[in-house]
Design a protein around this motif. Sequence first.
Motif, PDB file in Angstrom:
ATOM      1  N   LEU A  30       7.516 -16.658   9.595  1.00  0.00           N
ATOM      2  CA  LEU A  30       7.782 -16.298   8.196  1.00  0.00           C
ATOM      3  C   LEU A  30       7.573 -14.799   8.058  1.00  0.00           C
ATOM      4  O   LEU A  30       6.872 -14.190   8.871  1.00  0.00           O
ATOM      5  N   SER A  31       8.136 -14.211   6.999  1.00  0.00           N
ATOM      6  CA  SER A  31       7.889 -12.786   6.797  1.00  0.00           C
ATOM      7  C   SER A  31       6.508 -12.624   6.155  1.00  0.00           C
ATOM      8  O   SER A  31       5.974 -13.561   5.548  1.00  0.00           O
ATOM      9  N   GLN A  32       5.929 -11.423   6.306  1.00  0.00           N
ATOM     10  CA  GLN A  32       4.599 -11.192   5.728  1.00  0.00           C
ATOM     11  C   GLN A  32       4.617 -11.334   4.199  1.00  0.00           C
ATOM     12  O   GLN A  32       3.707 -11.948   3.635  1.00  0.00           O
ATOM     13  N   PRO A  33       5.651 -10.797   3.492  1.00  0.00           N
ATOM     14  CA  PRO A  33       5.669 -10.980   2.036  1.00  0.00           C
ATOM     15  C   PRO A  33       5.692 -12.460   1.637  1.00  0.00           C
ATOM     16  O   PRO A  33       5.059 -12.870   0.673  1.00  0.00           O
ATOM     17  N   THR A  34       6.401 -13.289   2.423  1.00  0.00           N
ATOM     18  CA  THR A  34       6.440 -14.720   2.093  1.00  0.00           C
ATOM     19  C   THR A  34       5.042 -15.326   2.208  1.00  0.00           C
ATOM     20  O   THR A  34       4.595 -16.085   1.336  1.00  0.00           O
ATOM     21  N   VAL A  35       4.328 -14.968   3.300  1.00  0.00           N
ATOM     22  CA  VAL A  35       2.979 -15.518   3.477  1.00  0.00           C
ATOM     23  C   VAL A  35       2.075 -15.040   2.336  1.00  0.00           C
ATOM     24  O   VAL A  35       1.325 -15.830   1.734  1.00  0.00           O
ATOM     25  N   SER A  36       2.157 -13.745   1.985  1.00  0.00           N
ATOM     26  CA  SER A  36       1.320 -13.222   0.896  1.00  0.00           C
ATOM     27  C   SER A  36       1.622 -13.949  -0.412  1.00  0.00           C
ATOM     28  O   SER A  36       0.719 -14.304  -1.170  1.00  0.00           O
ATOM     29  N   LEU A  37       2.898 -14.191  -0.639  1.00  0.00           N
ATOM     30  CA  LEU A  37       3.314 -14.878  -1.874  1.00  0.00           C
ATOM     31  C   LEU A  37       2.749 -16.300  -1.920  1.00  0.00           C
ATOM     32  O   LEU A  37       2.285 -16.779  -2.958  1.00  0.00           O
ATOM     33  N   GLN A  38       2.777 -16.970  -0.778  1.00  0.00           N
ATOM     34  CA  GLN A  38       2.281 -18.351  -0.733  1.00  0.00           C
ATOM     35  C   GLN A  38       0.766 -18.382  -0.954  1.00  0.00           C
ATOM     36  O   GLN A  38       0.244 -19.303  -1.574  1.00  0.00           O
ATOM     37  N   LEU A  39       0.071 -17.351  -0.444  1.00  0.00           N
ATOM     38  CA  LEU A  39      -1.378 -17.285  -0.683  1.00  0.00           C
ATOM     39  C   LEU A  39      -1.653 -17.111  -2.176  1.00  0.00           C
ATOM     40  O   LEU A  39      -2.578 -17.696  -2.726  1.00  0.00           O
ATOM     41  N   LYS A  40      -0.836 -16.254  -2.802  1.00  0.00           N
ATOM     42  CA  LYS A  40      -1.004 -16.014  -4.247  1.00  0.00           C
ATOM     43  C   LYS A  40      -0.773 -17.323  -5.025  1.00  0.00           C
ATOM     44  O   LYS A  40      -1.511 -17.666  -5.941  1.00  0.00           O
ATOM     45  N   LYS A  41       0.264 -18.031  -4.609  1.00  0.00           N
ATOM     46  CA  LYS A  41       0.615 -19.290  -5.282  1.00  0.00           C
ATOM     47  C   LYS A  41      -0.557 -20.283  -5.155  1.00  0.00           C
ATOM     48  O   LYS A  41      -0.947 -20.911  -6.134  1.00  0.00           O
ATOM     49  N   LEU A  42      -1.117 -20.372  -3.940  1.00  0.00           N
ATOM     50  CA  LEU A  42      -2.239 -21.286  -3.697  1.00  0.00           C
ATOM     51  C   LEU A  42      -3.415 -20.935  -4.591  1.00  0.00           C
ATOM     52  O   LEU A  42      -4.041 -21.794  -5.210  1.00  0.00           O
ATOM     53  N   SER A  43      -3.697 -19.630  -4.640  1.00  0.00           N
ATOM     54  CA  SER A  43      -4.819 -19.170  -5.423  1.00  0.00           C
ATOM     55  C   SER A  43      -4.623 -19.508  -6.901  1.00  0.00           C
ATOM     56  O   SER A  43      -5.574 -19.907  -7.586  1.00  0.00           O
ATOM     57  N   SER A  44      -3.360 -19.411  -7.359  1.00  0.00           N
ATOM     58  CA  SER A  44      -3.150 -19.725  -8.779  1.00  0.00           C
ATOM     59  C   SER A  44      -3.199 -21.238  -9.005  1.00  0.00           C
ATOM     60  O   SER A  44      -3.635 -21.698 -10.047  1.00  0.00           O
ATOM     61  N   ILE A  45      -2.792 -22.038  -8.013  1.00  0.00           N
ATOM     62  CA  ILE A  45      -2.922 -23.503  -8.152  1.00  0.00           C
ATOM     63  C   ILE A  45      -4.409 -23.881  -8.249  1.00  0.00           C
ATOM     64  O   ILE A  45      -4.819 -24.685  -9.079  1.00  0.00           O
TER      65      ILE A  45
END
Length: 294
Positions: A30-45
Amino acid sequence: MNSLTFRLLEVFEKVVESGSITAASAALSLSQPTVSLQLKKLSSIIGLPLLRHHQGKILLTDAGEALFKCAQDVLGAQARLKSQIQALHGVEAGSLKLAVVTTAKYIIPPLLGPFCKAHPNIDVRFTVGNREQIVRRLEQNRDDIYFFSQPPDDPSLVTTPFKENHLVVIAPPDYDGPDNCSLQDVASQRFLLREAGSGTRMAVEQFCGKHEITFKSPMIIESNEAIRLAVSTGLGLAIVSEHTLAQHEGENVKKLTITDFPLKTHWQAVTLRHRPNSPAVDAFMQALLSTPSN
Ligand code: PGA
């Protein structure tokens, strides 16, 4: 927690295990921005921060610890389910990912022919790298079986020795320097050494460290084939696994008789204790252990 998915847990587990977003991105393709985005999403969940950064390292918050534990439980259960389903399909389905150190590429492919013939529907993937590269893949849990002669010393690994590995000293065919002697007596010759990160180099360094031997003018060459060829054309001496010579009988090198040589280690198949073996892995291990050990 409705939108918590396997994929998000997988990304989170990979970031924690590899210790960096870069390594996790590479491992997951995956690209690094995608991984960062998914971490952000997890944190908001979850509604709380999961990671914090300290001196360049990624550390878990209390919420992160709880989520990591949950990810391991859920993904472990998923892997067990996958392997049970594979077992119901029988050995004939599934995939087998093998990662071997460069020198072991002489011994594993000959086993693959008969294995693939016997199990034509198993999708076998084969990766080659030096010891350091294969250790990294192991740390990232990327493959089913890893092959080393010097596996990392780690209680979470299951190591199965299956074949001897002999390191020998080779010289050009017309070599007329010292022979029937100690390694110290030939250390002033030019030695061709594998790169740092190679298991062969590590074994040579351990031996030299123990016997206080320093090579006078070593040359680094990152390939067993290139080393063998360079020795055969007179560039210097080298220490290589005997397996690298076996398939090139015509390419002339002379084996020297050196005290304590051949250095003997064992090829070992390594699996991760917490990764359930699929039927394909069990079948390959069985094939491996039924081959002669030297
Ligand atoms: P290498 O490893 O191919 O990285 O030298 C060989 C070994 O582990 O013995």
